[in-house]
Scaffold this motif. Structure first.
Motif, PDB file in Angstrom:
ATOM      1  N   LEU A  63       0.826  -1.205   0.000  1.00 40.09           N
ATOM      2  CA  LEU A  63       0.000   0.000   0.000  1.00 40.09           C
ATOM      3  C   LEU A  63       0.862   1.257   0.000  1.00 40.09           C
ATOM      4  CD1 LEU A  63      -2.823   1.205   0.067  1.00 40.09           C
ATOM      5  CD2 LEU A  63      -2.754   1.095   2.571  1.00 40.09           C
ATOM      6  N   ALA A  64       2.001   1.209   0.695  1.00 36.82           N
ATOM      7  CA  ALA A  64       2.883   2.382   0.772  1.00 36.82           C
ATOM      8  C   ALA A  64       3.547   2.680  -0.566  1.00 36.82           C
ATOM      9  CB  ALA A  64       3.946   2.166   1.840  1.00 36.82           C
ATOM     10  N   THR A  65       3.734   1.652  -1.401  1.00 39.06           N
ATOM     11  CA  THR A  65       4.413   1.848  -2.690  1.00 39.06           C
ATOM     12  C   THR A  65       3.448   1.868  -3.863  1.00 39.06           C
ATOM     13  OG1 THR A  65       4.776  -0.550  -2.892  1.00 39.06           O
ATOM     14  CG2 THR A  65       6.524   0.756  -1.855  1.00 39.06           C
ATOM     15  N   HIS A  66       2.156   1.764  -3.585  1.00 38.29           N
ATOM     16  CA  HIS A  66       1.163   1.642  -4.659  1.00 38.29           C
ATOM     17  C   HIS A  66       1.251   2.809  -5.633  1.00 38.29           C
ATOM     18  CE1 HIS A  66      -2.480   0.746  -6.793  1.00 38.29           C
ATOM     19  NE2 HIS A  66      -3.090   1.839  -6.361  1.00 38.29           N
ATOM     20  N   GLN A  67       1.382   4.025  -5.132  1.00 38.48           N
ATOM     21  CA  GLN A  67       1.472   5.199  -6.002  1.00 38.48           C
ATOM     22  C   GLN A  67       2.785   5.967  -5.776  1.00 38.48           C
ATOM     23  OE1 GLN A  67      -2.212   7.267  -5.011  1.00 38.48           O
ATOM     24  NE2 GLN A  67      -3.206   6.375  -6.808  1.00 38.48           N
ATOM     25  N   LEU A  68       3.750   5.307  -5.154  1.00 36.36           N
ATOM     26  CA  LEU A  68       5.015   5.964  -4.838  1.00 36.36           C
ATOM     27  C   LEU A  68       5.846   6.198  -6.095  1.00 36.36           C
ATOM     28  CD1 LEU A  68       7.137   6.910  -2.706  1.00 36.36           C
ATOM     29  CD2 LEU A  68       7.964   4.541  -2.694  1.00 36.36           C
ATOM     30  N   ARG A  69       6.408   7.409  -6.189  1.00 35.27           N
ATOM     31  CA  ARG A  69       7.326   7.739  -7.272  1.00 35.27           C
ATOM     32  C   ARG A  69       8.708   7.962  -6.680  1.00 35.27           C
ATOM     33  NH1 ARG A  69       4.828  12.461 -10.912  1.00 35.27           N
ATOM     34  NH2 ARG A  69       6.587  11.817 -12.211  1.00 35.27           N
ATOM     35  N   ILE A  70       9.723   7.347  -7.274  1.00 34.44           N
ATOM     36  CA  ILE A  70      11.112   7.542  -6.871  1.00 34.44           C
ATOM     37  C   ILE A  70      11.834   8.145  -8.065  1.00 34.44           C
ATOM     38  CG2 ILE A  70      13.221   6.456  -6.014  1.00 34.44           C
ATOM     39  CD1 ILE A  70      11.511   4.247  -4.827  1.00 34.44           C
ATOM     40  N   VAL A  71      12.238   9.411  -7.941  1.00 39.28           N
ATOM     41  CA  VAL A  71      12.759  10.163  -9.082  1.00 39.28           C
ATOM     42  C   VAL A  71      14.027  10.898  -8.676  1.00 39.28           C
ATOM     43  CG1 VAL A  71      10.444  10.479 -10.043  1.00 39.28           C
ATOM     44  CG2 VAL A  71      11.392  12.219  -8.512  1.00 39.28           C
ATOM     45  N   SER A  72      14.760  11.361  -9.656  1.00 39.62           N
ATOM     46  CA  SER A  72      15.947  12.179  -9.378  1.00 39.62           C
ATOM     47  C   SER A  72      15.591  13.647  -9.542  1.00 39.62           C
ATOM     48  CB  SER A  72      17.100  11.808 -10.315  1.00 39.62           C
ATOM     49  OG  SER A  72      16.731  12.043 -11.665  1.00 39.62           O
ATOM     50  N   SER A  73      16.364  14.502  -8.907  1.00 38.64           N
ATOM     51  CA  SER A  73      16.132  15.942  -8.993  1.00 38.64           C
ATOM     52  C   SER A  73      16.817  16.506 -10.229  1.00 38.64           C
ATOM     53  CB  SER A  73      16.661  16.638  -7.743  1.00 38.64           C
ATOM     54  OG  SER A  73      16.607  18.042  -7.914  1.00 38.64           O
ATOM     55  N   PRO A  74      16.102  17.330 -11.008  1.00 39.12           N
ATOM     56  CA  PRO A  74      16.733  17.960 -12.177  1.00 39.12           C
ATOM     57  C   PRO A  74      17.317  19.337 -11.858  1.00 39.12           C
ATOM     58  CG  PRO A  74      14.404  18.411 -12.225  1.00 39.12           C
ATOM     59  CD  PRO A  74      14.669  17.646 -10.933  1.00 39.12           C
ATOM     60  N   LEU A  75      17.301  19.742 -10.585  1.00 36.67           N
ATOM     61  CA  LEU A  75      17.676  21.114 -10.255  1.00 36.67           C
ATOM     62  C   LEU A  75      19.178  21.314 -10.150  1.00 36.67           C
ATOM     63  CD1 LEU A  75      14.920  21.986  -7.633  1.00 36.67           C
ATOM     64  CD2 LEU A  75      14.941  22.429 -10.089  1.00 36.67           C
ATOM     65  N   HIS A  76      19.930  20.211 -10.056  1.00 36.56           N
ATOM     66  CA  HIS A  76      21.394  20.256 -10.089  1.00 36.56           C
ATOM     67  C   HIS A  76      21.982  21.254  -9.089  1.00 36.56           C
ATOM     68  CE1 HIS A  76      21.018  17.750 -13.576  1.00 36.56           C
ATOM     69  NE2 HIS A  76      20.362  18.681 -14.235  1.00 36.56           N
ATOM     70  N   GLY A  77      21.552  21.153  -7.844  1.00 34.87           N
ATOM     71  CA  GLY A  77      22.117  21.956  -6.783  1.00 34.87           C
ATOM     72  C   GLY A  77      21.370  23.241  -6.480  1.00 34.87           C
ATOM     73  N   ARG A  78      20.564  23.740  -7.407  1.00 31.69           N
ATOM     74  CA  ARG A  78      19.860  25.003  -7.171  1.00 31.69           C
ATOM     75  C   ARG A  78      18.750  24.847  -6.136  1.00 31.69           C
ATOM     76  NH1 ARG A  78      17.368  28.398 -10.883  1.00 31.69           N
ATOM     77  NH2 ARG A  78      18.313  30.234  -9.950  1.00 31.69           N
ATOM     78  N   GLU A  79      18.339  23.607  -5.859  1.00 28.88           N
ATOM     79  CA  GLU A  79      17.276  23.422  -4.872  1.00 28.88           C
ATOM     80  C   GLU A  79      17.681  23.955  -3.505  1.00 28.88           C
ATOM     81  OE1 GLU A  79      18.817  19.096  -5.476  1.00 28.88           O
ATOM     82  OE2 GLU A  79      19.076  21.067  -6.398  1.00 28.88           O
ATOM     83  N   ALA A  80      18.999  23.916  -3.199  1.00 25.28           N
ATOM     84  CA  ALA A  80      19.457  24.424  -1.911  1.00 25.28           C
ATOM     85  C   ALA A  80      19.291  25.942  -1.825  1.00 25.28           C
ATOM     86  CB  ALA A  80      20.919  24.044  -1.679  1.00 25.28           C
TER      87      ALA A  80
END
Length: 401
Positions: free
Chosen positions: A354-371
């Motif tokens: 149930l916890a993984t039913h709609q779970l998305r595991i993705v990488s960030s495209p922000l390349h450091g700017r998220e900080a």
């Protein structure tokens, strides 16, 4: 009488109107009155205060329904700026951000965090002054500073707490040091927390529950629950890099003093160390990324194994926190699908269905700017809060009296 002159009404009333206008949408006086259930005369007085403080600005006229067209007002994003600071193990980045969250300019330089707080923060202050000058802004335009650092922080004081890779920084007064150059509110947090804020704000604003995982020199996570950042009792929530990985690297010493920590097994330096032992010409985690990009089998296998180790810890996190999205960032996320494949393999195998039913595991495209984005969001929430807006209005009222 000057129509923008402050009136003798409580500043708190004006700050409530300002919170409505923070979304950037232009509104007429009548629209504001309807949304706040206030009289037009009351709204006029509150608008005068906000206009005199420079927080709102007229932005043209709305369509007329008879008579003179009504004036529309909106957030004056250009009136003030905040500084966003991202300190990493080997870099320092500074951005100037307006009140609407737009990055006006940024600069990043090589900077060794082990040089100590005084040298590093003096460098940050110098970068900020030069960046402001390049943008034709004075230090007086700055109303707040947000800082992310690569270690645990007592958020209420802004002081690092025994940070493993920041010698000399323990209990150092970062707000006080930066405040000598810029006498404004300074908010400090762990870099992964501000990355989580930046990622959530930029890419997943409609997602209530998100887990951001940074895989770089170290490993850590930031937790967004019900759209709020979770710091825990003392600010260490999400420090999964020092969770022991069962059955892997039980004899591998971690810099925290324990054995078998996830960081010691799966962070960038750990992957590089493994590949050096296998005979590859690797000197740094960046070399690992380049080896993966070249398709070197040993590097691909090592990165995927690191992903599996990370996944073994994240599987517990997913079952416990039930996020909708897990975002993987940090320098090692540049290895792309190889790291993600290892993480997904174990998380989907071990977490509850149930916890993984709609779970998305993705990488960030922000390349450091998220900080930088997250540091700006953190301090904007402070300087645009009702309390801070009240204080600004009161200062401007006294200055114009």
């Amino acid at each position: 009488m000057d129509s923008f002159a402050p009136q003798a009404i409580p500043a708190t009333a004006a700050s409530e109107v300002f919170q409505l206008m923070r979304d950037g949408q232009a509104r007429t006086k009548a629209e504001i009155a309807e949304l706040t259930s206030s009289a037009r005369s009351t709204v006029s007085a509150r608008l005068d205060l906000l206009l005199s403080a420079g927080l709102l600005v007229p932005v043209g006229e709305a369509a007329s329904t008879g008579g003179r067209p009504p004036v529309r007002f909106a957030l004056n994003a250009a009136s003030y700026v905040v500084l966003a600071v991202d300190l990493g193990a080997s870099h320092a980045a500074v951005a100037v951000v307006d009140l609407g969250g737009e990055v006006l300019g940024e600069v990043s330089v090589a900077s060794d965090i082990t040089e100590g707080p005084q040298i590093v923060l003096d460098r940050v202050a110098d970068l900020a002054r030069r960046l402001l000058a390049d943008l034709d802004l004075t230090p007086d335009a700055v109303v707040g500073i947000g800082v992310g650092v690569p270690g645990p922080v007592e958020h209420s004081t802004g002081r690092p707490a025994n940070p493993p890779i920041m010698p000399g920084w323990h209990d150092f007064d970062i707000p006080g040091a930066l405040g000598r150059t810029f006498p404004v509110p300074v908010r400090v947090d762990n870099d992964v927390n501000v990355m989580a804020l930046g990622e959530h704000t930029t890419r997943w604003p409609e997602t209530g529950d998100l887990l951001y995982v940074k895989v770089a020199t170290g490993i850590g996570s930031g937790i967004i629950s019900n759209r709020l950042l979770v710091r825990g009792a003392l600010g260490t929530a999400g420090d999964l890099g020092h969770v022991q990985v069962s059955g892997q690297g039980d004899d591998v010493a971690c810099r925290c003093g324990n054995l078998g920590c996830l960081e010691a097994v799966a962070a960038g330096p750990a992957i590089a160390k493994r590949l050096i032992a296998e005979g590859l010409s690797i000197e740094s985690p960046q070399d690992v990324v380049r080896a993966v990009e070249r398709g070197e089998v040993e590097a691909v296998r090592a990165v995927r194994d690191a992903g599996r180790a990370i996944g073994s810890v994240l599987a517990t996190c997913v079952s416990l926190l039930n996020p909708s999205v897990v975002v993987v960032g940090g320098s090692m996320s540049a290895t792309g699908e190889y790291l993600l494949a290892g993480i997904r393999e174990v998380v989907y195998q071990r977490s509850l269905p149930l916890a993984t039913h709609q779970l998305r595991i993705v990488s960030s495209p922000l390349h450091g700017r998220e900080a930088l984005v997250g540091a700006a969001v953190m301090v904007l929430d402070e300087v645009l809060s009702p309390r801070s807006v009240d204080a600004l209005i009161e200062r401007r009222t006294r200055a114009s009296a």
